[in-house]
Design a protein around this motif. Sequence first.
Motif, PDB file in Angstrom:
ATOM      1  N   ILE A  10       0.840  -1.202   0.000  1.00  0.00           N
ATOM      2  CA  ILE A  10       0.000   0.000   0.000  1.00  0.00           C
ATOM      3  C   ILE A  10       0.872   1.248   0.000  1.00  0.00           C
ATOM      4  CG2 ILE A  10      -1.652   1.355   1.358  1.00  0.00           C
ATOM      5  CD1 ILE A  10      -2.846  -1.396   2.251  1.00  0.00           C
ATOM      6  N   ARG A  11       1.920   1.271   0.835  1.00  0.00           N
ATOM      7  CA  ARG A  11       2.831   2.433   0.858  1.00  0.00           C
ATOM      8  C   ARG A  11       3.485   2.633  -0.507  1.00  0.00           C
ATOM      9  NH1 ARG A  11       4.201   0.150   5.799  1.00  0.00           N
ATOM     10  NH2 ARG A  11       6.160  -0.629   4.941  1.00  0.00           N
ATOM     11  N   HIS A  12       3.928   1.543  -1.110  1.00  0.00           N
ATOM     12  CA  HIS A  12       4.554   1.625  -2.437  1.00  0.00           C
ATOM     13  C   HIS A  12       3.567   2.187  -3.462  1.00  0.00           C
ATOM     14  CE1 HIS A  12       7.180   0.599  -5.777  1.00  0.00           C
ATOM     15  NE2 HIS A  12       6.127   0.061  -6.368  1.00  0.00           N
ATOM     16  N   ALA A  13       2.327   1.702  -3.431  1.00  0.00           N
ATOM     17  CA  ALA A  13       1.304   2.188  -4.366  1.00  0.00           C
ATOM     18  C   ALA A  13       1.020   3.677  -4.129  1.00  0.00           C
ATOM     19  CB  ALA A  13       0.023   1.369  -4.222  1.00  0.00           C
ATOM     20  N   PHE A  14       0.996   4.105  -2.867  1.00  0.00           N
ATOM     21  CA  PHE A  14       0.763   5.515  -2.558  1.00  0.00           C
ATOM     22  C   PHE A  14       1.861   6.394  -3.155  1.00  0.00           C
ATOM     23  CE2 PHE A  14       1.481   9.272   0.058  1.00  0.00           C
ATOM     24  CZ  PHE A  14       0.229   9.868  -0.001  1.00  0.00           C
ATOM     25  N   TRP A  15       3.127   6.031  -2.927  1.00  0.00           N
ATOM     26  CA  TRP A  15       4.233   6.846  -3.451  1.00  0.00           C
ATOM     27  C   TRP A  15       4.258   6.831  -4.979  1.00  0.00           C
ATOM     28  CZ3 TRP A  15       5.920  10.357  -0.426  1.00  0.00           C
ATOM     29  CH2 TRP A  15       5.954  10.151   0.953  1.00  0.00           C
ATOM     30  N   HIS A  16       3.898   5.707  -5.571  1.00  0.00           N
ATOM     31  CA  HIS A  16       3.808   5.631  -7.031  1.00  0.00           C
ATOM     32  C   HIS A  16       2.710   6.562  -7.549  1.00  0.00           C
ATOM     33  CE1 HIS A  16       4.151   3.911 -11.026  1.00  0.00           C
ATOM     34  NE2 HIS A  16       2.833   3.784 -11.039  1.00  0.00           N
ATOM     35  N   LYS A  17       1.585   6.586  -6.850  1.00  0.00           N
ATOM     36  CA  LYS A  17       0.474   7.466  -7.234  1.00  0.00           C
ATOM     37  C   LYS A  17       0.894   8.929  -7.103  1.00  0.00           C
ATOM     38  CE  LYS A  17      -4.029   7.802  -8.103  1.00  0.00           C
ATOM     39  NZ  LYS A  17      -4.656   7.235  -9.283  1.00  0.00           N
ATOM     40  N   LEU A  18       1.628   9.270  -6.052  1.00  0.00           N
ATOM     41  CA  LEU A  18       2.132  10.635  -5.878  1.00  0.00           C
ATOM     42  C   LEU A  18       3.037  11.020  -7.047  1.00  0.00           C
ATOM     43  CD1 LEU A  18       2.530  13.229  -4.131  1.00  0.00           C
ATOM     44  CD2 LEU A  18       4.474  12.043  -3.095  1.00  0.00           C
ATOM     45  N   GLU A  19       3.938  10.121  -7.430  1.00  0.00           N
ATOM     46  CA  GLU A  19       4.816  10.408  -8.574  1.00  0.00           C
ATOM     47  C   GLU A  19       4.005  10.581  -9.845  1.00  0.00           C
ATOM     48  OE1 GLU A  19       8.190   8.398 -11.415  1.00  0.00           O
ATOM     49  OE2 GLU A  19       7.848   7.504  -9.460  1.00  0.00           O
ATOM     50  N   SER A  20       3.023   9.722 -10.050  1.00  0.00           N
ATOM     51  CA  SER A  20       2.174   9.804 -11.238  1.00  0.00           C
ATOM     52  C   SER A  20       1.431  11.140 -11.285  1.00  0.00           C
ATOM     53  CB  SER A  20       1.185   8.644 -11.236  1.00  0.00           C
ATOM     54  OG  SER A  20       0.299   8.747 -12.311  1.00  0.00           O
ATOM     55  N   LYS A  21       0.877  11.568 -10.170  1.00  0.00           N
ATOM     56  CA  LYS A  21       0.150  12.844 -10.117  1.00  0.00           C
ATOM     57  C   LYS A  21       1.090  14.027 -10.324  1.00  0.00           C
ATOM     58  CE  LYS A  21      -4.114  11.635  -9.323  1.00  0.00           C
ATOM     59  NZ  LYS A  21      -5.192  11.937 -10.226  1.00  0.00           N
ATOM     60  N   SER A  22       2.339  13.891  -9.910  1.00  0.00           N
ATOM     61  CA  SER A  22       3.283  15.004 -10.090  1.00  0.00           C
ATOM     62  C   SER A  22       3.582  15.251 -11.560  1.00  0.00           C
ATOM     63  CB  SER A  22       4.581  14.754  -9.321  1.00  0.00           C
ATOM     64  OG  SER A  22       5.405  13.816  -9.975  1.00  0.00           O
ATOM     65  N   ARG A  23       3.331  14.266 -12.393  1.00  0.00           N
ATOM     66  CA  ARG A  23       3.538  14.434 -13.836  1.00  0.00           C
ATOM     67  C   ARG A  23       2.530  15.397 -14.437  1.00  0.00           C
ATOM     68  NH1 ARG A  23       6.594  10.030 -16.125  1.00  0.00           N
ATOM     69  NH2 ARG A  23       7.086   8.535 -14.504  1.00  0.00           N
ATOM     70  N   ARG A  24       1.423  15.628 -13.732  1.00  0.00           N
ATOM     71  CA  ARG A  24       0.362  16.484 -14.251  1.00  0.00           C
ATOM     72  C   ARG A  24       0.452  17.922 -13.763  1.00  0.00           C
ATOM     73  NH1 ARG A  24      -3.104  11.727 -12.745  1.00  0.00           N
ATOM     74  NH2 ARG A  24      -2.935  10.397 -14.557  1.00  0.00           N
ATOM     75  N   VAL A  25       1.489  18.221 -12.993  1.00  0.00           N
ATOM     76  CA  VAL A  25       1.675  19.597 -12.522  1.00  0.00           C
ATOM     77  C   VAL A  25       2.041  20.454 -13.728  1.00  0.00           C
ATOM     78  CG1 VAL A  25       3.141  21.084 -11.091  1.00  0.00           C
ATOM     79  CG2 VAL A  25       2.350  18.885 -10.204  1.00  0.00           C
ATOM     80  N   PRO A  26       1.414  21.630 -13.868  1.00  0.00           N
ATOM     81  CA  PRO A  26       1.719  22.483 -15.022  1.00  0.00           C
ATOM     82  C   PRO A  26       3.225  22.698 -15.200  1.00  0.00           C
ATOM     83  CG  PRO A  26      -0.114  23.392 -13.798  1.00  0.00           C
ATOM     84  CD  PRO A  26       0.417  22.229 -12.987  1.00  0.00           C
ATOM     85  N   GLY A  27       3.645  22.597 -16.447  1.00  0.00           N
ATOM     86  CA  GLY A  27       5.055  22.799 -16.776  1.00  0.00           C
ATOM     87  C   GLY A  27       5.873  21.522 -16.773  1.00  0.00           C
TER      88      GLY A  27
END
Length: 151
Positions: A10-27
């Motif tokens: 679960i922790r691994h999936a959470f950090w992976h999701k955080l990285e994935s969402k960071s790809r959508r930050v403008p710029g």
Amino acid sequence: MYSKEEAQAIRHAFWHKLESKSRRVPGQNGRPIIWMGNRTGVKGLDLRFDVSGGQISVAIEINTHGAERDEALWAKLENCRKLIERHFESPLTWDPAFVREAGNTVRRVYISTEGDIYNKESWPELIHFMIDNMLHMEAAYKEISDYMIHF
């Protein structure tokens, strides 16, 4: 309660999701954000995420393992308090004796919210909190970095 392996997954999936969402930050153009982390230019001064004890935090943390150096860095951060805090809408916590979950004491300036990464339904809100506040923390640190680097 989760087994050790389930909790780790679960922790691994959470950090992976955080990285994935960071790809959508403008710029970012689909690339993950390379968070500053421990590349602040000052040994023992880190920008960090912390997810423990039902709290989600974004912090500047001092942990040089040397009392004099810790005190000097803390004094410099306190001198920049107004510059740092103006990057945030909510107040920051300034804790010169923060006890981490592992039991060690560090100096920490942070913003936190209650949150449990084992509740997947709360992930969108927690990830938004983490990304938004780390962007503010990095901007604040970049503004004071030249001052912090020079001792």
